[in-house]
Write an enzyme that holds these catalytic residues in place. Sequence first.
Site, PDB file in Angstrom:
ATOM      1  N   GLU A  82      -3.858   7.338  -3.612  1.00 17.02           N
ATOM      2  CA  GLU A  82      -3.522   6.024  -3.039  1.00 17.02           C
ATOM      3  C   GLU A  82      -3.367   4.969  -4.125  1.00 17.02           C
ATOM      4  OE1 GLU A  82      -5.805   5.605   1.240  1.00 17.02           O
ATOM      5  OE2 GLU A  82      -6.826   4.927  -0.554  1.00 17.02           O
ATOM      6  N   TYR A  89       0.863  -1.187   0.000  1.00 18.25           N
ATOM      7  CA  TYR A  89       0.000   0.000   0.000  1.00 18.25           C
ATOM      8  C   TYR A  89       0.895   1.230   0.000  1.00 18.25           C
ATOM      9  CZ  TYR A  89      -2.733   3.836   1.884  1.00 18.25           C
ATOM     10  OH  TYR A  89      -3.321   5.061   2.059  1.00 18.25           O
TER      11      TYR A  89
END
Lengths: 290, 383
Positions: free
Chosen positions: B189, B101
Amino acid sequence: MSVLVDDETRVVVQGITGGEGKFHAEQMMEYGTNVVAGAVPGKGGQEAAGVPVYDTVHEAVEEENADTSVIFVPPAFAGDAIFESLDSGLDLAVAITEGIPTQDMARVNKRLTETDTRLIGPNCPGLITPGEAKLGILPGNIFASGNVGLVSRSGTLTYQVVDNLTNRGIGQTTAIGIGGDPIIGTDFVDALELFENDSETDAIVMCGEIGGEDEEEAAAFIDDNVDTPVAGFIAGRTAPPGKRMGHAGAIVSGSGTGTAESKISALNDAGVPVGDTPEEVADHIEDFLA
Amino acid sequence: MKLHEYQAKQVFADAGIPTPDSQLADDVAGVVAAAEEIGYPVAVKAQVQVGGRGKAGGIELADDEDEAREAAESILGMDLKGYHVDRVLVEGAVDFVNELYVGITMDRGEGKPVAMVSTKGGVNIEEVAEEDPEAIAREHIDPSFGMLPYQARRAVYDAGVEQSVARDVSSVLTTLYQLWDDKDGSDAEINPLMVTSDDEVVAADAVMNIDEDALFRQPELAEMEAEAAGGDELERMADEYDFDYVRLDGNVGIIGNGAGLVMTTLDLVDYYGGQPANFLDVGGGAKAARIANALDMVFSDDNVDSVVFNIFGGITRGDEVARGINEALEQFDEIPKPVVVRLAGTNWEEGMEILNEDLVTVEQTLEDAVQRAVAYAGEVADQ
């Protein structure tokens, strides 16, 4: 009496030749605020609302001894206008503008740590010491001089709560609208500290809303540092998660923080009663002062 | 404003972040053609603005033409958490060994951007943040300098990313911050950032939220806004009228000035036993025409049984509000839903003189106005 401003405060209005700037400069002066100058690039040498206009804030400070600015500059240029006021050695800058990009405010926030100027706002109605001075757009006539300090993230909610107080004969020392954006200058903790240290303030109203964790931090501060009784109100109990409710900061994240519930329980744990209605907030204040 | 995945991927790819080959399609034939061109296996992904698409059946893998057809048939036209799916992204499936991530957001408490890296990618990162905050490495960024190279490296090594891909992951993180900064992002993101067996990294998803207050200086992104909008007709109408509006489930329509006061009005409707149908903030200084538009909007919502106006004027003037209410209501032979009005603050007395009391119910206090509107809504609901 007064927190932050009084009738000696010397105000420069940034953006005084614009529609909002001129109207509210006049309203402020009518209320008794000592507006001494305007600052608008390219308009130096003119006059607006009966005061001289300078091209830069720096000149207004040099020529008129201005110590405070009120900023009515459109969002695209407002971040820069705040920088200018911070770099002109003022004591206080009040940014009324709504809709300043958050990244601009992050840069302003950095600069704030490097100067002594206090910032209030942006996206706020300003502040008022009833009977002495108002800086911003608050309607002066609903306020009354007295012994309650008020700090709020929302303008119109401030008016509502003040109205409930004034109608019962309860006046205010100073009311500060700190603004509804994610990044602001003066926050709840700063304002609570000012009221706690003010001998004229006998009770405090704190109006918060969903989003962020400022109210939770304020609750912890009250628990440790505030002896003056505080009553609270939290707007947005019915707001669904993930939706922006008007204010850029009023949004409940999906992960359980920043909800009305978490704020109310943090305040209750710090001994602060939170009203279900603005009228109930006034009930609590009345009890404190009885 | 939230970009669709396909829009965000394009923005990321243009900046040099590795993304899989992909094409947008809106019918079954288009999906099959895209899959043939990209080469199997592919992922077929619903393009709607909701989280958890995979679990809800909005993402399917296809190894051949039959499976691609099947996936397209099941996803196109489906209702995904209230959103109609009319487009899918067909994308080359990545054969991965690890999922990471990486993300950039504004830490509002600190008033600074923060970069985040975790080796626990591919899952709900909010849950990771809550249950195992140590699993996410964080670097706060001074906005006047931007993300410095050592900060990207430190975040990557702190997170425990393997050395073989650390350089590539730092480079993705640096690019992501640059994009976030240049494009006025509020969140950017990649989850997951996939690591392949030959040590390459690929952005298998892309999230980009833009600060709406900054769209004036992001013309390219502003053009994507219409396409990025959610499916709600009333919210589209609110965009046109330029209102802060949120649709809710109840039947009491709410119009007011100022976000905090409107939220408070919603809360009071709930407190007195009613259910708010919407949040509608007309903003500061609204003129008569804007007030009329607000009424038009709330009347357009079939769920609304009564309307409460709560105006506490500062910049907003009571006489302008009253004129707007009259204008909006005088065009009806019969008022469609009962309207309760509470005016306070600037020029409220002038407003009360102007307001046509044959058309509305007037209350002096916020509490009385809300209770009256709740009672009206109850009566209509009982009929």
